[in-house]
Scaffold this motif. Structure first.
Motif, PDB file in Angstrom:
ATOM      1  N   LEU A  49      47.389  22.332 -14.587  1.00 17.49           N
ATOM      2  CA  LEU A  49      46.205  21.530 -14.886  1.00 17.49           C
ATOM      3  C   LEU A  49      45.780  20.655 -13.718  1.00 17.49           C
ATOM      4  O   LEU A  49      44.896  19.810 -13.860  1.00 17.49           O
ATOM      5  CB  LEU A  49      46.491  20.646 -16.116  1.00 17.49           C
ATOM      6  CG  LEU A  49      46.686  21.389 -17.439  1.00 17.49           C
ATOM      7  CD1 LEU A  49      47.176  20.435 -18.516  1.00 17.49           C
ATOM      8  CD2 LEU A  49      45.393  22.058 -17.873  1.00 17.49           C
ATOM      9  N   ARG A  50      46.414  20.861 -12.546  1.00 24.29           N
ATOM     10  CA  ARG A  50      46.107  20.102 -11.320  1.00 24.29           C
ATOM     11  C   ARG A  50      46.391  18.619 -11.489  1.00 24.29           C
ATOM     12  O   ARG A  50      45.717  17.768 -10.907  1.00 24.29           O
ATOM     13  CB  ARG A  50      44.640  20.310 -10.912  1.00 24.29           C
ATOM     14  CG  ARG A  50      44.274  21.753 -10.646  1.00 24.29           C
ATOM     15  CD  ARG A  50      44.903  22.262  -9.369  1.00 24.29           C
ATOM     16  NE  ARG A  50      44.492  23.636  -9.093  1.00 24.29           N
ATOM     17  CZ  ARG A  50      44.831  24.314  -8.011  1.00 24.29           C
ATOM     18  NH1 ARG A  50      45.607  23.730  -7.103  1.00 24.29           N
ATOM     19  NH2 ARG A  50      44.431  25.552  -7.821  1.00 24.29           N
ATOM     20  N   LEU A  51      47.386  18.298 -12.304  1.00 22.95           N
ATOM     21  CA  LEU A  51      47.844  16.923 -12.450  1.00 22.95           C
ATOM     22  C   LEU A  51      49.169  16.782 -11.723  1.00 22.95           C
ATOM     23  O   LEU A  51      49.726  17.756 -11.229  1.00 22.95           O
ATOM     24  CB  LEU A  51      47.993  16.556 -13.930  1.00 22.95           C
ATOM     25  CG  LEU A  51      46.712  16.685 -14.772  1.00 22.95           C
ATOM     26  CD1 LEU A  51      47.012  16.413 -16.235  1.00 22.95           C
ATOM     27  CD2 LEU A  51      45.629  15.752 -14.263  1.00 22.95           C
ATOM     28  N   GLN A  52      49.671  15.558 -11.655  1.00 25.83           N
ATOM     29  CA  GLN A  52      50.882  15.299 -10.881  1.00 25.83           C
ATOM     30  C   GLN A  52      52.064  15.072 -11.822  1.00 25.83           C
ATOM     31  O   GLN A  52      52.005  14.228 -12.718  1.00 25.83           O
ATOM     32  CB  GLN A  52      50.690  14.073  -9.971  1.00 25.83           C
ATOM     33  CG  GLN A  52      49.425  14.132  -9.135  1.00 25.83           C
ATOM     34  CD  GLN A  52      49.273  15.442  -8.394  1.00 25.83           C
ATOM     35  OE1 GLN A  52      50.207  15.902  -7.732  1.00 25.83           O
ATOM     36  NE2 GLN A  52      48.107  16.063  -8.495  1.00 25.83           N
ATOM     37  N   PRO A 109      46.175  12.867  -5.390  1.00 24.81           N
ATOM     38  CA  PRO A 109      46.124  14.323  -5.172  1.00 24.81           C
ATOM     39  C   PRO A 109      45.185  15.046  -6.124  1.00 24.81           C
ATOM     40  O   PRO A 109      44.470  15.969  -5.715  1.00 24.81           O
ATOM     41  CB  PRO A 109      47.586  14.753  -5.396  1.00 24.81           C
ATOM     42  CG  PRO A 109      48.391  13.523  -5.179  1.00 24.81           C
ATOM     43  CD  PRO A 109      47.551  12.403  -5.665  1.00 24.81           C
ATOM     44  N   SER A 110      45.167  14.641  -7.387  1.00 20.11           N
ATOM     45  CA  SER A 110      44.269  15.285  -8.343  1.00 20.11           C
ATOM     46  C   SER A 110      42.812  14.976  -8.013  1.00 20.11           C
ATOM     47  O   SER A 110      41.942  15.851  -8.090  1.00 20.11           O
ATOM     48  CB  SER A 110      44.589  14.813  -9.765  1.00 20.11           C
ATOM     49  OG  SER A 110      45.906  15.162 -10.128  1.00 20.11           O
ATOM     50  N   TRP A 111      42.524  13.744  -7.627  1.00 20.39           N
ATOM     51  CA  TRP A 111      41.167  13.359  -7.251  1.00 20.39           C
ATOM     52  C   TRP A 111      40.737  14.095  -5.987  1.00 20.39           C
ATOM     53  O   TRP A 111      39.587  14.524  -5.855  1.00 20.39           O
ATOM     54  CB  TRP A 111      41.136  11.851  -7.045  1.00 20.39           C
ATOM     55  CG  TRP A 111      39.795  11.305  -6.650  1.00 20.39           C
ATOM     56  CD1 TRP A 111      38.715  11.122  -7.463  1.00 20.39           C
ATOM     57  CD2 TRP A 111      39.408  10.865  -5.351  1.00 20.39           C
ATOM     58  NE1 TRP A 111      37.676  10.599  -6.746  1.00 20.39           N
ATOM     59  CE2 TRP A 111      38.071  10.422  -5.444  1.00 20.39           C
ATOM     60  CE3 TRP A 111      40.049  10.792  -4.112  1.00 20.39           C
ATOM     61  CZ2 TRP A 111      37.371   9.921  -4.357  1.00 20.39           C
ATOM     62  CZ3 TRP A 111      39.359  10.292  -3.037  1.00 20.39           C
ATOM     63  CH2 TRP A 111      38.031   9.862  -3.144  1.00 20.39           C
ATOM     64  N   THR A 112      41.672  14.265  -5.049  1.00 26.32           N
ATOM     65  CA  THR A 112      41.381  14.996  -3.818  1.00 26.32           C
ATOM     66  C   THR A 112      40.998  16.438  -4.127  1.00 26.32           C
ATOM     67  O   THR A 112      40.014  16.970  -3.599  1.00 26.32           O
ATOM     68  CB  THR A 112      42.602  14.970  -2.886  1.00 26.32           C
ATOM     69  OG1 THR A 112      42.941  13.618  -2.594  1.00 26.32           O
ATOM     70  CG2 THR A 112      42.312  15.729  -1.601  1.00 26.32           C
ATOM     71  N   TRP A 113      41.779  17.077  -4.996  1.00 25.97           N
ATOM     72  CA  TRP A 113      41.486  18.470  -5.354  1.00 25.97           C
ATOM     73  C   TRP A 113      40.123  18.584  -6.018  1.00 25.97           C
ATOM     74  O   TRP A 113      39.354  19.495  -5.741  1.00 25.97           O
ATOM     75  CB  TRP A 113      42.573  18.994  -6.294  1.00 25.97           C
ATOM     76  CG  TRP A 113      42.280  20.360  -6.822  1.00 25.97           C
ATOM     77  CD1 TRP A 113      42.535  21.556  -6.235  1.00 25.97           C
ATOM     78  CD2 TRP A 113      41.644  20.661  -8.077  1.00 25.97           C
ATOM     79  NE1 TRP A 113      42.110  22.586  -7.030  1.00 25.97           N
ATOM     80  CE2 TRP A 113      41.562  22.067  -8.163  1.00 25.97           C
ATOM     81  CE3 TRP A 113      41.155  19.883  -9.121  1.00 25.97           C
ATOM     82  CZ2 TRP A 113      40.993  22.710  -9.263  1.00 25.97           C
ATOM     83  CZ3 TRP A 113      40.587  20.521 -10.222  1.00 25.97           C
ATOM     84  CH2 TRP A 113      40.511  21.915 -10.276  1.00 25.97           C
ATOM     85  N   PHE A 114      39.808  17.627  -6.885  1.00 26.51           N
ATOM     86  CA  PHE A 114      38.529  17.671  -7.587  1.00 26.51           C
ATOM     87  C   PHE A 114      37.364  17.517  -6.605  1.00 26.51           C
ATOM     88  O   PHE A 114      36.350  18.216  -6.706  1.00 26.51           O
ATOM     89  CB  PHE A 114      38.485  16.560  -8.635  1.00 26.51           C
ATOM     90  CG  PHE A 114      37.162  16.439  -9.346  1.00 26.51           C
ATOM     91  CD1 PHE A 114      36.830  17.339 -10.354  1.00 26.51           C
ATOM     92  CD2 PHE A 114      36.253  15.454  -9.001  1.00 26.51           C
ATOM     93  CE1 PHE A 114      35.621  17.238 -11.015  1.00 26.51           C
ATOM     94  CE2 PHE A 114      35.038  15.356  -9.643  1.00 26.51           C
ATOM     95  CZ  PHE A 114      34.718  16.244 -10.655  1.00 26.51           C
ATOM     96  N   ILE A 150      37.520  12.222   2.381  1.00 22.92           N
ATOM     97  CA  ILE A 150      38.727  12.468   1.622  1.00 22.92           C
ATOM     98  C   ILE A 150      39.987  12.259   2.432  1.00 22.92           C
ATOM     99  O   ILE A 150      41.028  11.877   1.911  1.00 22.92           O
ATOM    100  CB  ILE A 150      38.696  13.900   1.026  1.00 22.92           C
ATOM    101  CG1 ILE A 150      39.606  13.989  -0.189  1.00 22.92           C
ATOM    102  CG2 ILE A 150      39.066  14.936   2.047  1.00 22.92           C
ATOM    103  CD1 ILE A 150      39.184  13.196  -1.338  1.00 22.92           C
ATOM    104  N   GLN A 151      39.934  12.498   3.733  1.00 21.21           N
ATOM    105  CA  GLN A 151      41.104  12.306   4.578  1.00 21.21           C
ATOM    106  C   GLN A 151      41.069  10.977   5.318  1.00 21.21           C
ATOM    107  O   GLN A 151      41.924  10.702   6.151  1.00 21.21           O
ATOM    108  CB  GLN A 151      41.195  13.455   5.608  1.00 21.21           C
ATOM    109  CG  GLN A 151      41.322  14.839   4.975  1.00 21.21           C
ATOM    110  CD  GLN A 151      42.565  15.002   4.137  1.00 21.21           C
ATOM    111  OE1 GLN A 151      43.554  14.298   4.325  1.00 21.21           O
ATOM    112  NE2 GLN A 151      42.524  15.931   3.188  1.00 21.21           N
ATOM    113  N   THR A 152      40.077  10.139   5.027  1.00 18.25           N
ATOM    114  CA  THR A 152      39.953   8.858   5.704  1.00 18.25           C
ATOM    115  C   THR A 152      40.847   7.821   5.050  1.00 18.25           C
ATOM    116  O   THR A 152      40.841   7.691   3.827  1.00 18.25           O
ATOM    117  CB  THR A 152      38.497   8.362   5.639  1.00 18.25           C
ATOM    118  OG1 THR A 152      37.656   9.382   6.168  1.00 18.25           O
ATOM    119  CG2 THR A 152      38.324   7.083   6.454  1.00 18.25           C
TER     120      THR A 152
END
Length: 260
Positions: free
Chosen positions: A79-82, A230-235, A248-250
């Motif tokens: 589910l792309r969660l941690q 990580p989940s927010w990054t993937w989204f 996103i990488q800042t």
């Protein structure tokens, strides 16, 4: 009294699984593990202090099921969660995706009880003709009782608790587990059926409702912000047009206030 009975039922099941374990250890673990999911973070030290006063110098590890926990981790990752430990602990029950991975896919339906009136939810007798008009919840519960399925069957009520409709479920949530309709029909909740309430708060819930339900409180403090990143990054990366993609990488301290 209802909470005491629930704790004793949990303690009895633990004792039957480990008959050689001393009863004070069984009761200590039942009291701790039954109540901790309901308690907010700020109250946890107080509760554990009370437990240590009742059972001094006694620390019993909680019962763990490695197979079940690994299945939860797999479902969380899909589910792309941690899979944070605190998060895994909170979501052991219930978990539709985990049941699916374990080949125990549940049959479930979700209802927003606030989207309809109480009569439309549970049914009513027409005041003039005395004709029975079935409700959304009553028809769904009757249908699930007749469904042949080896796995669990759930009715998910996704909406804030309101005494206007939740009080009608008191008999379902009691030990007899029977829904009594205005038509005098009685629909029993089978052993494989469960009611799941997905709510944001309990401000309008009465003590009668709270004492009948098993509450799982997810503390934001237990997860923190690092597990969300990580989940927010993937989204964000999934959406090419996302305004946050270029940042996103800042590092956070380099972001301007208008780019948050």
């Amino acid at each position: 009294l209802r909470a005491i009975k629930s704790v004793l039922v949990v303690a009895g099941s633990l004792k039957r699984e480990e008959r050689s374990r001393p009863e004070e250890q069984v009761l200590m673990r039942a009291l701790r593990d039954f109540n901790l999911p309901k308690i907010v973070t700020s109250d946890v030290p107080i509760f554990l202090g009370l437990i240590s006063d009742l059972f001094p110098q006694l620390d019993v590890p909680r019962k763990r099921d490695p197979t079940l926990e690994n299945a939860v981790r797999q479902s969380v990752s899909e589910l792309r969660l941690q899979p944070e430990e605190n998060f895994i602990l909170k979501v052991l029950h219930p978990f539709s995706s985990t049941y699916s991975n374990m080949k125990m896919k549940p049959v479930w339906n979700d209802i927003n009880p606030k989207a309809v009136t109480t009569d439309e939810l549970f049914g009513y007798l027409h005041p003039a003709t005395r004709e029975w008009k079935d409700g959304l919840f009553s028809s769904l519960m009757r249908e699930l009782t007749s469904v042949t399925h080896d796995g669990p069957k759930w009715i998910v009520l996704d909406g804030d608790i309101d005494p206007m409709w939740i009080e009608s479920l008191n008999t379902v949530m009691d030990d007899n587990k029977v829904l009594t309709l205005a038509s005098n029909e009685r629909i029993s909740l089978s052993s494989s059926m469960r009611l799941l309430f997905e709510i944001s708060h309990l401000r309008a819930a009465t003590p009668a409702t709270v004492s009948r339900a098993g509450i799982l409180y997810v503390n934001p403090q237990d997860l923190g912000w690092s597990s969300c990143t990580p989940s927010w990054t993937w989204f964000c990366l999934k959406k090419p047009s996302s305004i946050c993609k270029k940042h996103i990488q800042t590092p956070v301290y380099q972001l301007r206030p208008d780019t948050h």
